[in-house]
Design a protein around this motif. Structure first.
Motif, PDB file in Angstrom:
ATOM      1  N   VAL A  83       0.255   7.237  -4.783  1.00 47.55           N
ATOM      2  CA  VAL A  83      -0.887   8.051  -5.207  1.00 47.55           C
ATOM      3  C   VAL A  83      -1.547   7.373  -6.400  1.00 47.55           C
ATOM      4  N   ARG A 111       7.765   4.981   5.884  1.00 46.40           N
ATOM      5  CA  ARG A 111       7.639   6.383   6.262  1.00 46.40           C
ATOM      6  C   ARG A 111       8.962   6.943   6.792  1.00 46.40           C
ATOM      7  N   ARG A 156       0.814  -1.226   0.000  1.00 46.20           N
ATOM      8  CA  ARG A 156       0.000   0.000   0.000  1.00 46.20           C
ATOM      9  C   ARG A 156       0.840   1.266   0.000  1.00 46.20           C
ATOM     10  N   ASN A 157       1.980   1.219   0.656  1.00 47.82           N
ATOM     11  CA  ASN A 157       2.873   2.382   0.698  1.00 47.82           C
ATOM     12  C   ASN A 157       4.234   1.929   1.160  1.00 47.82           C
ATOM     13  N   SER A 169       4.369   7.486   0.186  1.00 48.46           N
ATOM     14  CA  SER A 169       3.006   7.356  -0.336  1.00 48.46           C
ATOM     15  C   SER A 169       2.965   6.786  -1.750  1.00 48.46           C
ATOM     16  N   VAL A 192       7.821   9.365  -3.010  1.00 50.86           N
ATOM     17  CA  VAL A 192       6.417   9.196  -3.370  1.00 50.86           C
ATOM     18  C   VAL A 192       6.350   8.554  -4.751  1.00 50.86           C
ATOM     19  N   GLY A 225      -2.649  14.841   1.047  1.00 54.81           N
ATOM     20  CA  GLY A 225      -2.582  13.435   1.426  1.00 54.81           C
ATOM     21  C   GLY A 225      -1.200  12.819   1.417  1.00 54.81           C
ATOM     22  N   VAL A 226      -0.283  13.367   0.628  1.00 57.56           N
ATOM     23  CA  VAL A 226       1.022  12.732   0.447  1.00 57.56           C
ATOM     24  C   VAL A 226       1.852  12.797   1.725  1.00 57.56           C
ATOM     25  N   ARG A 227       2.421  11.638   2.062  1.00 56.28           N
ATOM     26  CA  ARG A 227       3.371  11.494   3.156  1.00 56.28           C
ATOM     27  C   ARG A 227       4.587  10.736   2.627  1.00 56.28           C
ATOM     28  N   TRP A 241      -2.853   1.632  -2.641  1.00 54.66           N
ATOM     29  CA  TRP A 241      -2.425   3.029  -2.515  1.00 54.66           C
ATOM     30  C   TRP A 241      -2.811   3.549  -1.151  1.00 54.66           C
ATOM     31  N   ASP A 242      -2.248   4.684  -0.786  1.00 58.62           N
ATOM     32  CA  ASP A 242      -2.677   5.350   0.446  1.00 58.62           C
ATOM     33  C   ASP A 242      -3.150   6.775   0.194  1.00 58.62           C
ATOM     34  N   VAL A 243      -3.073   7.242  -1.062  1.00 56.66           N
ATOM     35  CA  VAL A 243      -3.574   8.574  -1.404  1.00 56.66           C
ATOM     36  C   VAL A 243      -4.479   8.457  -2.628  1.00 56.66           C
TER      37      VAL A 243
END
Length: 273
Positions: free
Chosen positions: A234, A61, A57-58, A232, A67, A227-229, A205-207
């Motif tokens: 997208v 972090r 999913r991502n 991420s 990204v 939303g972006v971390r 995805w997470d965004v």
């Protein structure tokens, strides 16, 4: 995600609009998995619990501001007549913008899209800036109750994925990645189980960009930027008729994310980092 997917709103509505016709999925001929790469094999995740298809999913972090922009090139198995009548399921302006901005990206392509636009599929697949991944052949759902999409029978799920890889090879895509995105983002344990022999990593995805059917590029860009971390993924779309603002969104979002210190990666790079 079947529970997670309930949170996916505008982006997954694209599936509903891309299901205008045809109730069946044609059988796939016997085909192999993604063509082996002449270079090092792309990174994948280890199988999940019980040997199920893993889901990404991502990225981490904690490994800096990275990204991945991903673009779904959607076209269902039965939309050829609409394309022949002038509907644009492609978006060459978006691809040109990514090239001009030098943004690496992953395009999740349906096999039917590659058949309709073989020159574009080949151009994307042979450009080292991009990578092509699998979004099924038909863009039919892999669960019931998935935003109005027709459903692929469980015993045909693997064949639908492998048929897409066959379409990519026929179009001249030399090295499609072993990554798969479920149409509509919908999956359950049975779908993960059926795809285990295909050897793919499922990529979510997470965004959610919200570019599907959007007419306000600024609103979509704002949603992405908010939303972006770090790490991420997208989700956006490479389909002019159903996501007409995406090129403008990319031209807005990319320099602003770079100004924040973000680096753009393909999904393979994010998985491998």
């Amino acid at each position: 995600m079947i529970t997670l997917v309930r949170r996916v709103t505008a982006a997954c509505l694209l599936g509903t609009a891309l299901t205008a016709c045809a109730p069946t999925v044609h059988p796939a001929s016997r085909v192999a998995r993604p063509a082996p790469s002449a270079t090092a094999a792309p990174p994948t995740l280890a199988p999940g619990p019980g040997g199920l298809t893993p889901v990404f999913r991502n990225g981490s972090r904690a490994l800096g501001r990275t990204v991945a922009l991903t673009f779904d090139a959607d076209m269902t198995a039965d939309q050829g007549a609409r394309a022949a009548a002038g509907e644009h399921f492609d978006n060459p302006g978006l691809i040109s913008a990514l090239r001009a901005l030098k943004v690496p990206a992953t395009v999740f392509m349906t096999g039917r899209w590659a058949e309709e636009y073989p020159d574009q599929a080949r151009s994307i697949g042979r450009d080292p800036l991009f990578e092509v991944a699998n979004h099924s052949y038909s863009h039919y759902a892999f669960t019931a109750d998935c935003y109005g999409l027709p459903t692929v029978p469980a015993d045909r799920m693997r064949a639908d994925v492998e048929r897409a890889y066959t379409a990519f090879r026929k179009a001249g895509v030399p090295d499609a990645r072993p990554y798969f995105r479920f149409p509509g983002g919908c999956y359950d344990r049975r779908a993960l189980q059926e795809l285990t022999p295909a050897g793919v990593t499922a990529v979510q995805w997470d965004v959610v960009s919200g570019d599907a059917f959007a007419t306000d590029a600024e609103a979509v860009a704002r949603q992405v930027l908010e939303g972006v971390r770090p790490g991420s993924v997208v989700v956006m779309h490479c389909t002019r008729s159903a996501a007409p603002t995406t090129e403008r969104v990319v031209r807005e979002v990319v320099p602003r994310l770079r100004a924040r210190g973000f680096r753009f990666m393909k999904v393979s790079q994010l998985i491998g980092s």
